[in-house]
Design a protein around this motif. Structure first.
Motif, mmCIF file in Angstrom:
data_model
loop_
_atom_site.group_PDB
_atom_site.id
_atom_site.type_symbol
_atom_site.label_atom_id
_atom_site.label_comp_id
_atom_site.label_asym_id
_atom_site.label_seq_id
_atom_site.Cartn_x
_atom_site.Cartn_y
_atom_site.Cartn_z
ATOM 1 N N ARG A 59 0.838 -1.530 0.005
ATOM 2 C CA ARG A 59 -0.187 -0.182 -0.428
ATOM 3 C C ARG A 59 0.750 1.322 0.072
ATOM 4 O O ARG A 59 0.613 2.268 -0.640
ATOM 5 N N LYS A 60 2.329 0.938 0.718
ATOM 6 C CA LYS A 60 2.451 2.530 1.179
ATOM 7 C C LYS A 60 3.728 3.147 -0.410
ATOM 8 O O LYS A 60 3.377 3.879 -1.147
ATOM 9 N N MET A 61 4.133 1.413 -0.784
ATOM 10 C CA MET A 61 4.605 1.706 -2.032
ATOM 11 C C MET A 61 4.256 2.171 -2.911
ATOM 12 O O MET A 61 3.826 3.465 -4.009
ATOM 13 N N LEU A 62 2.623 2.323 -3.017
ATOM 14 C CA LEU A 62 1.794 1.636 -4.507
ATOM 15 C C LEU A 62 1.423 4.013 -4.085
ATOM 16 O O LEU A 62 1.233 4.253 -5.078
ATOM 17 N N GLU A 63 1.059 3.806 -3.142
ATOM 18 C CA GLU A 63 0.239 5.479 -2.509
ATOM 19 C C GLU A 63 1.909 6.343 -3.141
ATOM 20 O O GLU A 63 1.151 7.439 -3.402
ATOM 21 N N ALA A 64 2.674 5.967 -2.562
ATOM 22 C CA ALA A 64 4.058 6.615 -3.333
ATOM 23 C C ALA A 64 4.030 7.174 -4.793
ATOM 24 O O ALA A 64 4.763 8.288 -4.797
ATOM 25 N N VAL A 65 3.440 6.155 -5.507
ATOM 26 C CA VAL A 65 3.785 6.350 -6.698
ATOM 27 C C VAL A 65 2.790 6.855 -7.042
ATOM 28 O O VAL A 65 2.581 7.746 -8.174
ATOM 29 N N TYR A 66 1.559 6.943 -6.310
ATOM 30 C CA TYR A 66 0.281 7.313 -7.474
ATOM 31 C C TYR A 66 0.304 8.852 -6.944
ATOM 32 O O TYR A 66 -0.076 9.738 -7.727
ATOM 33 N N THR A 67 1.202 9.410 -6.031
ATOM 34 C CA THR A 67 0.912 10.599 -5.012
ATOM 35 C C THR A 67 2.326 11.569 -6.258
ATOM 36 O O THR A 67 2.162 13.014 -5.219
ATOM 37 N N ASP A 68 3.152 10.876 -6.587
ATOM 38 C CA ASP A 68 4.563 11.322 -7.197
ATOM 39 C C ASP A 68 3.789 11.885 -8.555
ATOM 40 O O ASP A 68 3.661 11.266 -9.741
ATOM 41 N N LEU A 69 4.892 12.681 -8.607
ATOM 42 C CA LEU A 69 3.978 14.405 -9.458
ATOM 43 C C LEU A 69 4.971 14.636 -10.648
ATOM 44 O O LEU A 69 4.479 14.608 -12.173
ATOM 45 N N THR A 70 6.021 13.619 -10.593
ATOM 46 C CA THR A 70 6.966 13.396 -11.810
ATOM 47 C C THR A 70 6.836 12.330 -12.550
ATOM 48 O O THR A 70 6.454 12.034 -13.664
ATOM 49 N N ASP A 137 12.469 -6.552 -5.037
ATOM 50 C CA ASP A 137 12.141 -7.630 -5.595
ATOM 51 C C ASP A 137 11.566 -8.745 -4.083
ATOM 52 O O ASP A 137 11.246 -9.768 -4.116
ATOM 53 N N GLU A 138 11.635 -8.653 -3.260
ATOM 54 C CA GLU A 138 10.003 -8.942 -2.481
ATOM 55 C C GLU A 138 8.823 -9.225 -2.138
ATOM 56 O O GLU A 138 8.444 -9.448 -1.595
ATOM 57 N N LEU A 139 8.588 -7.409 -2.926
ATOM 58 C CA LEU A 139 7.290 -7.090 -2.901
ATOM 59 C C LEU A 139 6.442 -7.502 -4.239
ATOM 60 O O LEU A 139 5.712 -8.474 -4.367
ATOM 61 N N PHE A 140 7.349 -8.063 -5.752
ATOM 62 C CA PHE A 140 6.726 -7.406 -7.060
ATOM 63 C C PHE A 140 6.600 -9.483 -6.443
ATOM 64 O O PHE A 140 5.483 -9.398 -7.553
ATOM 65 N N VAL A 142 4.675 -11.330 -4.591
ATOM 66 C CA VAL A 142 3.457 -10.958 -3.626
ATOM 67 C C VAL A 142 2.121 -9.756 -5.158
ATOM 68 O O VAL A 142 1.397 -11.164 -4.803
ATOM 69 N N ILE A 143 2.990 -9.369 -5.169
ATOM 70 C CA ILE A 143 1.612 -8.352 -6.730
ATOM 71 C C ILE A 143 1.101 -9.803 -7.851
ATOM 72 O O ILE A 143 0.056 -9.442 -8.231
ATOM 73 N N PHE A 144 2.923 -9.872 -8.467
ATOM 74 C CA PHE A 144 2.492 -9.979 -10.223
ATOM 75 C C PHE A 144 2.352 -11.931 -10.175
ATOM 76 O O PHE A 144 1.592 -11.735 -10.880
ATOM 77 N N ASP A 145 2.950 -12.442 -9.004
ATOM 78 C CA ASP A 145 2.530 -14.059 -9.302
ATOM 79 C C ASP A 145 1.496 -14.846 -8.548
ATOM 80 O O ASP A 145 1.167 -14.679 -7.898
ATOM 81 N N LYS A 146 0.856 -15.306 -9.081
ATOM 82 C CA LYS A 146 -0.809 -15.675 -9.321
ATOM 83 C C LYS A 146 -1.143 -17.188 -7.832
ATOM 84 O O LYS A 146 -1.469 -17.081 -7.820
ATOM 85 N N ASP A 147 0.363 -17.602 -8.341
ATOM 86 C CA ASP A 147 0.431 -18.356 -7.197
ATOM 87 C C ASP A 147 1.371 -18.190 -5.873
ATOM 88 O O ASP A 147 1.723 -19.543 -5.194
ATOM 89 N N VAL A 148 1.901 -17.343 -5.899
ATOM 90 C CA VAL A 148 2.336 -16.598 -4.665
ATOM 91 C C VAL A 148 1.198 -15.769 -4.246
ATOM 92 O O VAL A 148 0.570 -15.545 -4.086
ATOM 93 N N LEU A 149 0.801 -16.871 -2.379
ATOM 94 C CA LEU A 149 0.209 -16.689 -1.673
ATOM 95 C C LEU A 149 -1.241 -16.112 -2.431
ATOM 96 O O LEU A 149 -1.878 -15.032 -2.298
ATOM 97 N N PRO A 150 -2.012 -16.594 -3.463
ATOM 98 C CA PRO A 150 -3.182 -16.742 -4.132
ATOM 99 C C PRO A 150 -4.416 -16.679 -2.917
ATOM 100 O O PRO A 150 -4.605 -15.750 -3.340
ATOM 101 N N LYS A 151 -4.189 -16.756 -1.695
ATOM 102 C CA LYS A 151 -5.822 -16.460 -1.388
ATOM 103 C C LYS A 151 -5.764 -15.772 0.211
ATOM 104 O O LYS A 151 -5.145 -16.502 0.772
#
Length: 648
Positions: A59-70, A137-140, A142-151
């Motif tokens: 959440r915090k990583m994506l919020e930082a991206v979301y609010t970055d005006l560059t 490397d740790e978070l991606f 979890v977000i992108f691999d459908k077989d990592v912690l899927p449910k």
């Protein structure tokens, strides 16, 4: 400048609820609501962490991206990430709030990697001595691999429910080890006539020291958040409406400080006995639906004040609780001979938090401990301003016109639907959950993963059986003997068909409330012969009920069996009942329902944006009033909450 899109996205729609009558409250009552609301909002990060160990950092990583005006906010990847982030906020994590499946990102991994590298590293949730690359490397995966912690919560029969669930209540233990640990605690209890809710407020960990609990308290896990909650509870205590209410808050503070579940029992007993104040609240580790074993309490909060007019209805029900218990169609062994302390109020929600936000219940019955219910009673609430918001959103949507079988049935639902929906919720919460009793020696956790579904079915059936009773006409709660049919039709149609709009193709039913409704509808459909039939017209399926009185008889039979299962702790019967009737989905019917619903352009799930409570200060800096604002957007509220109430 950040733009705020419409308050609808993916399968979700955001509504607003109004604080009707708030301006008539006294200054002390407004202050009490304000302080309790702050305590409610501070628990948000706990819920995120409980629903998945990586949720907060993502959440915090994506919020930082979301609010970055560059970063280009108009690219397809950014817009897809915006939807993902909004869904994450809504579900308190990266798993669907109902289905528990992990969200599939509509943006690419390469794009997010470039975007994160563009953000000022000081705004990213980096652990000590961790690089940006190491974080990704740790978070991606979890977000992108459908077989990592899927449910988030897996309830599939025959699987290790702990090992296959991503919820963050267990660390390193198997389902067998967790169940054995808590069974041993119960076995070792010296006097279990007033048992604690074993495991409710702890993470069960297996490490070099063996298997042990890490307690959630002001000196344990989540300490920083809990200390903020305690700070605002202590301020609330100073403006309590009466001494008993102050004692309730004091017990809760003591529980948070110690983590002692015996103190939690003291709090529950004191809370259930406080009736004089107009303001009330729920705050803490309460409901166990987020744990596949049904032990760990997800953090939730709600602040409320009585809706004095609507409460007349709920109090009429609660004042007749013994009559309803005595006339229940269950085995007399399973009835309570003396119903104690059943109170029910219709309330206005003033603030929602944790597992009650943005998606919230329309009714609550607490405490959950069966022995406290039996000896001290229970409190039930139905949330009038939430149901009012739902009703306003539903009228004119075209949903009923699409799925109800004929004009006569539609007219029945239009005439009586809102009245009976509210009444069924009242009966479910006020009486259903508080009805019946366990036989001596029955473990309240005996039904394990099936317990939540059986309990919700029990409460729903109690309400369905009694909504057709002459007693409700005599009490002035329904206008005539036809009204109940609107609820019967809507309920069966929902359980057999229309709730399928909330499930993706190829999936089964997993959420406890949805399983409960499917169980009741499919059991009655199978057992009732021609009482319920499914008819095809022009390629569309409709539900027909030919004999409403006979359907009530089916509800009575099923209620008797569900209560027996609960009272005796019959795990195998619960398993067979749920697995046979509550889970499987007819793929052809499912697709038809989805196609018909899609044409209506409606969102199957709804949640709420909280009002903003704003203190007004006098010349001395003291609060002289609290005003309410409804102008905050969903995005602004979520970003503000992350800034103001981010403690973990």
């Amino acid at each position: 400048m950040m733009k705020y899109q419409d308050e609808r996205f993916a399968d979700l729609q955001l509504l607003r609820y109004r604080l009707t009558g708030f301006e008539q409250l006294s200054l002390c009552q407004k202050q009490l609501i304000y302080y309790l609301s702050k305590a409610t909002l501070y628990g948000r990060d706990i819920t995120f962490d409980q629903f998945g160990k990586y949720n907060l950092r993502i959440r915090k990583m994506l919020e930082a991206v979301y609010t970055d005006l560059t970063i280009d906010h108009e690219s397809n990847d950014f817009l897809a990430m915006e939807i993902y982030l909004k869904r994450l906020w809504f579900s308190n994590g990266i798993y669907h709030h109902y289905a528990c499946d992990k969200f599939e990102p509509g943006f690419s991994q390469d794009w997010l990697r470039r975007a994160v590298c563009q953000v000022d590293a000081s705004k990213l949730p980096l652990k000590n001595h961790e690089s940006v690359e190491q974080m990704m490397d740790e978070l991606f995966p979890v977000i992108f691999d459908k077989d990592v912690l899927p449910k988030r919560v897996n309830k599939a029969d025959g699987e290790d429910l702990v090992a296959t669930s991503a919820c963050n209540f267990y660390d390193g233990v198997t389902q067998q080890e967790a169940e054995a640990y808590y069974q041993q605690l119960k076995h070792d209890a010296v006097d279990d006539r007033q048992p604690v809710s074993y495991g409710l407020n702890s993470t069960l960990v297996k490490d070099d020291a063996g298997i042990h609990e890490v307690v959630w308290s002001a000196d344990g896990r989540y300490a920083n958040t809990i200390r903020h909650i305690v700070y605002w509870l202590e301020k609330a205590k100073t403006v309590a409406e009466n001494e008993k209410q102050a004692r309730v808050i004091g017990h809760l503070i003591n529980y948070y400080k110690t983590g002692d579940l015996r103190v939690f029992n003291d709090y529950c007993i004191e809370w259930v006995g406080e009736h004089d104040g107009r303001i009330d609240f729920v705050n803490g580790f309460i409901e166990v639906y987020g744990d596949p074993l049904g032990l760990k309490g997800s953090w939730e909060g709600i602040v409320e004040y009585k809706d004095l007019e609507a409460t007349k209805r709920t109090q009429t029900i609660s004042q007749n609780a013994q009559w309803f218990e005595d006339h229940s169609p269950v085995d007399p062994r399973f009835r309570k001979p003396h119903v104690k302390g059943v109170t029910a109020n219709a309330i206005c929600a003033a603030m929602l938090g944790g597992d009650e936000y943005p998606s919230t219940a329309i009714g609550i019955n607490l405490p959950n401990a069966d022995w406290i219910r039996a000896e001290h009673g229970s409190k039930s609430i139905t949330i009038s301003n939430i149901t009012d918001a739902y009703n306003k959103a539903a009228h004119g949507s075209g949903f009923k016109e699409e799925f109800v079988i004929d004009e006569a049935t539609l007219a029945l639902i239009e005439k009586y639907g809102d009245i009976c929906d509210d009444l069924h919720t009242d009966l479910h919460e006020c009486l259903g959950h508080g009805s019946g009793q366990l036989l001596p020696g029955t473990d309240p956790d005996a039904l394990k993963a099936y317990g939540n579904t059986i309990e919700e079915a029990r409460a729903d059936l109690f309400g369905l059986y009694y909504i057709a009773d002459q007693k409700l006409i005599d009490l002035g709660l329904v206008p005539d003997a036809e009204a109940y049919k609107s609820q019967y039709y809507s309920y069966i149609m929902n359980g057999l068909m229309t709730q399928l709009i909330r499930i993706e193709p190829g999936r089964q039913i997993e959420e406890a409330h949805m399983r409960n409704r499917a169980l009741i509808a499919h059991w009655c459909y199978e057992q009732g012969g021609d009482v319920i039939t499914m008819e095809k017209r022009d390629g569309k399926t409709f539900v027909r009920i030919s004999d409403y009185e006979a359907l009530r008889g089916l509800f009575a039979r099923l209620l008797a069996e569900i209560q027996r299962i609960k009272s005796e702790g019959d795990y195998e019967a619960a398993r067979q009942m749920v697995e046979r009737y509550a889970i499987k989905v007819d793929a052809e019917l499912h697709q038809e329902v989805l196609d018909r619903y899609k044409q209506l352009n409606l969102a199957p799930y709804k949640g709420f944006i909280n009002p903003q409570l704003i203190p007004v200060l006098d010349d001395n800096g003291d609060i002289c009033d609290i005003t309410v604002s409804y102008s905050e957007s969903y995005v602004h509220q979520m970003l503000r909450y992350g800034q103001e109430y981010g403690t973990l």
